[in-house]
Design a protein around this motif. Structure first.
Motif, PDB file in Angstrom:
ATOM      1  N   THR A 163      -0.516   8.169  -1.020  1.00  0.00           N
ATOM      2  CA  THR A 163       0.030   9.276  -1.813  1.00  0.00           C
ATOM      3  C   THR A 163      -0.794  10.549  -1.650  1.00  0.00           C
ATOM      4  O   THR A 163      -1.974  10.520  -1.312  1.00  0.00           O
TER       5      THR A 163
ATOM      6  N   ASN B 168      -3.090   3.524  -2.687  1.00  0.00           N
ATOM      7  CA  ASN B 168      -2.881   2.706  -3.874  1.00  0.00           C
ATOM      8  C   ASN B 168      -2.350   1.333  -3.473  1.00  0.00           C
ATOM      9  O   ASN B 168      -1.430   1.228  -2.662  1.00  0.00           O
ATOM     10  N   LYS B 169      -2.932   0.287  -4.058  1.00  0.00           N
ATOM     11  CA  LYS B 169      -2.595  -1.073  -3.646  1.00  0.00           C
ATOM     12  C   LYS B 169      -1.993  -1.890  -4.785  1.00  0.00           C
ATOM     13  O   LYS B 169      -2.409  -1.759  -5.937  1.00  0.00           O
ATOM     14  N   PHE B 170      -1.044  -2.687  -4.415  1.00  0.00           N
ATOM     15  CA  PHE B 170      -0.468  -3.701  -5.298  1.00  0.00           C
ATOM     16  C   PHE B 170      -0.593  -5.017  -4.546  1.00  0.00           C
ATOM     17  O   PHE B 170      -0.170  -5.124  -3.398  1.00  0.00           O
TER      18      PHE B 170
ATOM     19  N   GLN C 199       4.430   4.069   3.114  1.00  0.00           N
ATOM     20  CA  GLN C 199       4.209   2.774   2.483  1.00  0.00           C
ATOM     21  C   GLN C 199       4.086   1.694   3.559  1.00  0.00           C
ATOM     22  O   GLN C 199       4.668   1.806   4.631  1.00  0.00           O
TER      23      GLN C 199
ATOM     24  N   GLU D 102       7.054  -0.562  -9.303  1.00  0.00           N
ATOM     25  CA  GLU D 102       5.876  -0.113 -10.046  1.00  0.00           C
ATOM     26  C   GLU D 102       5.238   1.111  -9.408  1.00  0.00           C
ATOM     27  O   GLU D 102       4.854   2.055 -10.100  1.00  0.00           O
ATOM     28  N   HIS D 103       5.113   1.120  -8.084  1.00  0.00           N
ATOM     29  CA  HIS D 103       4.467   2.247  -7.414  1.00  0.00           C
ATOM     30  C   HIS D 103       5.281   3.529  -7.548  1.00  0.00           C
ATOM     31  O   HIS D 103       4.718   4.606  -7.768  1.00  0.00           O
ATOM     32  N   TRP D 104       6.590   3.432  -7.431  1.00  0.00           N
ATOM     33  CA  TRP D 104       7.398   4.646  -7.578  1.00  0.00           C
ATOM     34  C   TRP D 104       7.383   5.148  -9.014  1.00  0.00           C
ATOM     35  O   TRP D 104       7.392   6.347  -9.269  1.00  0.00           O
TER      36      TRP D 104
ATOM     37  N   ILE E 145       4.641  10.268  -2.291  1.00  0.00           N
ATOM     38  CA  ILE E 145       4.378   9.098  -1.462  1.00  0.00           C
ATOM     39  C   ILE E 145       4.699   9.460  -0.016  1.00  0.00           C
ATOM     40  O   ILE E 145       5.846   9.736   0.331  1.00  0.00           O
TER      41      ILE E 145
ATOM     42  N   GLN F  40       4.842   4.634 -11.173  1.00  0.00           N
ATOM     43  CA  GLN F  40       3.476   5.036 -11.506  1.00  0.00           C
ATOM     44  C   GLN F  40       3.056   6.332 -10.821  1.00  0.00           C
ATOM     45  O   GLN F  40       2.389   7.171 -11.424  1.00  0.00           O
TER      46      GLN F  40
ATOM     47  N   GLU G 179       0.855  -1.188   0.000  1.00  0.00           N
ATOM     48  CA  GLU G 179       0.000   0.000   0.000  1.00  0.00           C
ATOM     49  C   GLU G 179       0.889   1.234   0.000  1.00  0.00           C
ATOM     50  O   GLU G 179       1.793   1.356   0.834  1.00  0.00           O
ATOM     51  N   SER G 180       0.622   2.137  -0.933  1.00  0.00           N
ATOM     52  CA  SER G 180       1.353   3.399  -0.999  1.00  0.00           C
ATOM     53  C   SER G 180       0.355   4.536  -0.817  1.00  0.00           C
ATOM     54  O   SER G 180      -0.522   4.743  -1.654  1.00  0.00           O
TER      55      SER G 180
END
Length: 356
Positions: A104, A243-245, A311, A297-299, A308, A301, A101-102
């Motif tokens: 932002t 935001n979730k991955f 995390q 990917e999160h950084w 951010i 995207q 989870e990020s």
């Protein structure tokens, strides 16, 4: 009917403010790139999780109870297979779920104007306006979606209304500034029924005072609400998103992993900080790879349009047990999964055959 003039202020009415030269003026959200922050290398190291253990397979009683409940939850299913079955084997397929989870924050400035009713004019005289990413805002609850709109300090001003030329009044659209309109009852003829009956609504004149402007030919300006002045300022829209991955490291056993989104597992590892490191040395090397992929990917995207703030990533062990059993001399199987002991049994032998 006269055509309504422009209601949006022209571009030359907006002041030139350092740091806000290219902001939106027409309701468009245009998020600005955040300041550059130092980041960890994805090649960084991370100690192994302190706990490396697995959840034992369920026992036969638990497997039977889970299937009995599954049958009772379906009105057309018989519970006899669950009650009478002979369990042959319990085969565990524990699976790991990685979740990143990020939290932002993104910022979008925009010029706003509204009728001036005596609002405090916090202008440049109180100091230079802070850049968009230096405006002080309290961060809401972490990892929860939120949105806030605030006035940027020292950007306010008061100017004459462009629509009414600072008079508070505009030509009446209904009567074209005459203050008089044709009587709608007699259609301007002054009489009704072929001319034999004088119109009482207009007293035979065929015209009436305009209701829109009360006969004055001018009406209140809708842009400034008759004030003649507009209050200008820069509004900062701040959005917080979680935001979730998520990725499940599955076993090749025929179980539909999409079903795991509805159950919980046992947390084996959790870490939360400004920027988490990729997991290294986990007992299943696929988790290490997925962790590195998700963080990268999160950084990539969100780093260009958002900041951010925090995390958090976790690894859960989700128990999945395949149960092989025999009923009426035929072999069958089903899955029990999650801490909740849910059942996946698409070939349950007691379907649509309620046995009393």
């Amino acid at each position: 009917m006269a055509v309504e003039g422009p209601t949006a202020p022209p571009a030359d009415m907006f002041d030139k403010v350092s740091g806000y030269e290219s902001i939106a003026t027409g309701g468009e959200e245009r998020y600005l790139p955040p300041p550059v922050y130092p980041t960890h290398s994805v090649e960084g190291s991370q100690p192994q999780p302190a706990q490396q253990w697995s959840i034992p397979s369920i026992n036969e009683d638990t497997a039977r109870q889970a299937l009995t409940k599954y049958a009772s939850d379906h009105v057309t299913y018989s519970s006899r297979p669950a009650e009478e079955m002979v369990i042959k084997e319990l085969k565990p397929y524990n699976m790991y779920r990685y979740r990143l989870e990020s939290f932002t924050e993104s910022r979008s400035p925009e010029w706003k104007s509204e009728p001036y009713h005596g609002q405090t004019v916090d202008n440049y005289g109180f100091g230079p306006p802070p850049p968009p990413w230096e405006v002080m805002v309290d961060i809401p609850t972490m990892f929860e979606k939120n949105k806030k709109k605030i006035q940027v300090p020292h950007t306010a001003s008061v100017k004459g209304c462009h629509r009414c030329m600072a008079t508070g009044k505009v030509p009446c659209d209904n009567c074209t500034q005459t203050g008089r309109v044709k009587c709608w009852v007699c259609d301007g003829k002054g009489a009704r029924f072929g001319g034999d009956d004088r119109c009482n609504h207009c007293l035979g004149s065929g015209i009436k005072s305009c209701n829109s402007c009360s006969g004055y030919g001018r009406q209140t300006c809708k842009v400034c609400q008759g004030q003649g002045q507009l209050f200008f300022y820069i509004q900062l829209t701040i959005k917080w998103e979680n935001n979730k991955f998520e990725h499940v490291v599955e076993q090749q056993c025929g179980f539909p992993t999409k079903a795991l989104c509805k159950v919980t597992g046992q947390k084996l590892f959790t870490d939360q900080q400004f920027q988490v490191y990729p997991i290294m040395g986990f007992l299943d090397p696929r988790i290490n790879q997925v962790s590195q992929q998700g963080i990268q990917e999160h950084w990539t995207q969100f780093g260009k349009t958002s900041r951010i703030i925090q995390q958090r990533h976790t690894v859960e062990l989700i128990p999945v047990t395949e149960v092989h059993f025999q009923w009426k001399r035929k072999d069958h199987s089903y899955f029990v999964y999650g801490i909740e002991n849910k059942v996946h049994a698409p070939e349950y032998p007691g379907k649509n055959c309620i046995i009393m």
